[in-house]
Design a protein around this motif. Structure first.
Motif, PDB file in Angstrom:
ATOM      1  N   ASP C  11      -2.651  -1.352  43.298  1.00 39.50           N
ATOM      2  CA  ASP C  11      -1.451  -1.862  42.629  1.00 39.50           C
ATOM      3  C   ASP C  11      -1.344  -3.367  42.797  1.00 39.50           C
ATOM      4  O   ASP C  11      -1.021  -4.088  41.851  1.00 39.50           O
ATOM      5  CB  ASP C  11      -0.197  -1.212  43.221  1.00 39.50           C
ATOM      6  N   GLY C  12      -1.629  -3.834  44.014  1.00 41.93           N
ATOM      7  CA  GLY C  12      -1.520  -5.274  44.282  1.00 41.93           C
ATOM      8  C   GLY C  12      -2.494  -6.064  43.434  1.00 41.93           C
ATOM      9  O   GLY C  12      -2.113  -7.021  42.761  1.00 41.93           O
ATOM     10  N   VAL C  13      -3.763  -5.634  43.436  1.00 43.19           N
ATOM     11  CA  VAL C  13      -4.781  -6.373  42.681  1.00 43.19           C
ATOM     12  C   VAL C  13      -4.451  -6.347  41.190  1.00 43.19           C
ATOM     13  O   VAL C  13      -4.512  -7.379  40.507  1.00 43.19           O
ATOM     14  CB  VAL C  13      -6.187  -5.795  42.961  1.00 43.19           C
ATOM     15  N   VAL C  14      -4.082  -5.180  40.661  1.00 46.22           N
ATOM     16  CA  VAL C  14      -3.790  -5.084  39.230  1.00 46.22           C
ATOM     17  C   VAL C  14      -2.561  -5.940  38.888  1.00 46.22           C
ATOM     18  O   VAL C  14      -2.543  -6.640  37.863  1.00 46.22           O
ATOM     19  CB  VAL C  14      -3.583  -3.615  38.810  1.00 46.22           C
ATOM     20  N   ALA C  15      -1.543  -5.916  39.754  1.00 48.36           N
ATOM     21  CA  ALA C  15      -0.351  -6.740  39.516  1.00 48.36           C
ATOM     22  C   ALA C  15      -0.723  -8.210  39.459  1.00 48.36           C
ATOM     23  O   ALA C  15      -0.215  -8.966  38.623  1.00 48.36           O
ATOM     24  CB  ALA C  15       0.688  -6.498  40.617  1.00 48.36           C
ATOM     25  N   ILE C  16      -1.631  -8.636  40.340  1.00 50.98           N
ATOM     26  CA  ILE C  16      -2.029 -10.045  40.357  1.00 50.98           C
ATOM     27  C   ILE C  16      -2.842 -10.386  39.114  1.00 50.98           C
ATOM     28  O   ILE C  16      -2.605 -11.406  38.467  1.00 50.98           O
ATOM     29  CB  ILE C  16      -2.832 -10.358  41.639  1.00 50.98           C
ATOM     30  N   ILE C  17      -3.791  -9.507  38.756  1.00 45.20           N
ATOM     31  CA  ILE C  17      -4.614  -9.765  37.564  1.00 45.20           C
ATOM     32  C   ILE C  17      -3.732  -9.941  36.340  1.00 45.20           C
ATOM     33  O   ILE C  17      -3.861 -10.908  35.588  1.00 45.20           O
ATOM     34  CB  ILE C  17      -5.609  -8.604  37.329  1.00 45.20           C
ATOM     35  N   ILE C  18      -2.792  -9.003  36.157  1.00 43.75           N
ATOM     36  CA  ILE C  18      -1.956  -9.012  34.957  1.00 43.75           C
ATOM     37  C   ILE C  18      -1.066 -10.258  34.928  1.00 43.75           C
ATOM     38  O   ILE C  18      -0.675 -10.726  33.858  1.00 43.75           O
ATOM     39  CB  ILE C  18      -1.131  -7.696  34.888  1.00 43.75           C
ATOM     40  N   THR C  19      -0.774 -10.811  36.096  1.00 47.55           N
ATOM     41  CA  THR C  19       0.140 -11.945  36.149  1.00 47.55           C
ATOM     42  C   THR C  19      -0.592 -13.272  36.099  1.00 47.55           C
ATOM     43  O   THR C  19      -0.132 -14.214  35.459  1.00 47.55           O
ATOM     44  CB  THR C  19       1.016 -11.865  37.416  1.00 47.55           C
ATOM     45  N   ILE C  20      -1.750 -13.380  36.772  1.00 50.16           N
ATOM     46  CA  ILE C  20      -2.424 -14.682  36.741  1.00 50.16           C
ATOM     47  C   ILE C  20      -3.110 -14.918  35.406  1.00 50.16           C
ATOM     48  O   ILE C  20      -3.423 -16.051  35.077  1.00 50.16           O
ATOM     49  CB  ILE C  20      -3.449 -14.884  37.876  1.00 50.16           C
TER      50      ILE C  20
END
Lengths: 191, 191, 191, 191
Positions: C11-20
């Motif tokens: 969840d953390g990695v996907v949240a970061i990918i989608i945001t950066i």
């Protein structure tokens, strides 16, 4: 209102702050050791800020541990603290890229002072909610360490205009004092 | 489907948005106070957007608190809201770097309006799932505050072409109104 | 080994990918509408990638829901998928900044195909661990939808060299097909 | 002190490190295959660092699994490790953009060695807290694999000045050895 999601959100924001700070450490231009020299002051600023943000995380970690619940006031006090913490990557880079020039040193100290006010306001908001005699109230006491830090930061900003190294020196001193984790909370928790 | 991971994912995305926004605050060029002056409008935009994203986080926090479960519709409504929120760092920088010029002000308001539609759609998706008489339905009521905000944002975008400061002023007014946390949910929750 | 932290990390990695990803949306230069025009293809790429990453998050969310435990093989299969997902901000910007030129379109599709292989490998790793007759095995079936997507991506990369718009069109078609959440899992879960 | 939030914070920081690393992969300039060629060494560095960070996450994941509690010493040992891990995006880009020149290769290895010391210190801090005979102590043993890795990294930094490819080769060898997840923990956990 449960404290779980405030903790998770705070952990998330602090984790991101501490990590994106490194993005301001530009990749050195050139491929020999001399390329690393101009990076040194920026690197030292990064170390100092990493420790400062780490201290906030440790203290918030311990503080919320003794807390039972939160309300809207606590949420916004916390966001106010996170706001000033989130500026740390920029004020860190500003101080480092200008090799500890006076104004950037003062701006960095101003940011630290604002974080300290945020911490003080958060303590007040949690105090109001939990009242006397609770684990939180016993642990935090009068938050003397937090108040003294705030006073030292304000003094450091003023003194930086006399000699910037006094400012920098005081930031380092406060960081070292806090590096010893806030045993007030662990003392209460272990009872 | 449990709500835990949607909350965690939402918290994560919002935490990242609120933190990477600061990366658009470029490190000031120069080392005296005059270097800070051109940063001022960008800084003010950052403050406004930090508050706006903070409001969304608070409201999502409270809203999901009263929610029992989620489905695919809720997941995508939530992602749609997060999409427009994720554009906030760019629209914020666009407005700040152009010192509140007309088109950037309108674009910023358009983004806020789209976030407001996302919030409205998320409310509808949760309504459909939970139905009348649930804690969620009682708490959200007709979501009048959300609908009025959307209308004000649309008006602000249009009025910005008359005078951009009307647009900016309206964005600030809506933020101040929401800064008072959405007591509808806490009222229900405390019963 | 519990699945909780794998979910949280994913969840953390996907949240970061989608945001950066949004950080590649450069702030438009200029302050009128014409400044927004060159941003349009980049914006459309961003929308497509946001949806694609959102689909992966939804599917991973549903998949791990039916999963009981994980092992080292699952951890690395998951990291392999996250590796290719983490390249999406770069391949998205590459395609957008070059206005859907042939090679960038093919590179974007290659990344999508690699994500699809990652998903397939993750399914296999979970299959091996859970075996026949479990909720996971029933839900995923033969993962036909995943396999067909992979085949379409590979075809799209090849066809992009004939006409790049065929490639782009096929990426959009696959996204639309998946936008309908993977009901296989919810079907089993609701039983 | 519970370990939950340390795990969550560590997961968050590692997730961010592994994801923002990709931001250093600049979008290729140009739209044909030749634009991708200069990106190749940077891409290979990215793959190596992704695997290295993935290894740390896997090992931390397994290690904290056997841990009962944490104290201030563990928190700071963990932050020390995260500090050196957080520099990985910069040292990776430094090595990649200079096409594996000697000094960048040595700097990269220095960062890896510092991470390895962080891991060793964390092991010591947890050892002191948990003592002999606990699941943690049995699982970690004498941490021989960790100590040897540290020695190899130091040797690789020195040997890189003889021939940089020896350094790079040793980094790859250590990564491959660790890629096989640390079965010491799973062995104990499965008993």
């Amino acid at each position: 209102m449960g404290k779980g999601r405030v903790e998770a959100f705070t952990d998330g924001v602090v984790a991101i702050i501490i990590t994106i700070m490194v993005l301001e450490l530009k990749v050195p231009e050139g491929e020999d050791f001399s390329a690393l020299v101009p990076q040194l002051p920026i690197f030292l600023c990064y170390v100092l800020s990493f420790i400062n943000v780490g201290i906030y995380w440790n203290n918030l970690h311990n503080m919320f541990h003794t807390v039972q619940r939160v309300d809207g006031g606590v949420l916004w006090a916390n966001l106010y603290l996170l706001f000033w913490l989130s500026l740390m990557p920029v004020t860190t880079a500003f101080m480092g890229e200008n090799h500890f020039a006076t104004v950037p040193v003062a701006v960095y100290g101003f940011d630290l002072a604002m974080c300290a006010t945020g911490y003080a306001i958060l303590v007040l908001a949690l105090h109001r909610l939990h009242g006397q005699g609770t684990a939180f109230a016993k642990a935090i006491g009068t938050d003397r360490k937090g108040r003294i830090s705030l006073a030292v930061y304000i003094a450091a900003v003023a003194l930086a205009f006399l000699n910037r190294w006094i400012g920098v020196g005081l930031y380092v001193v406060v960081a070292l004092v806090w590096l010893i984790p806030d045993t007030r909370f662990s003392r209460v928790l272990e009872k």
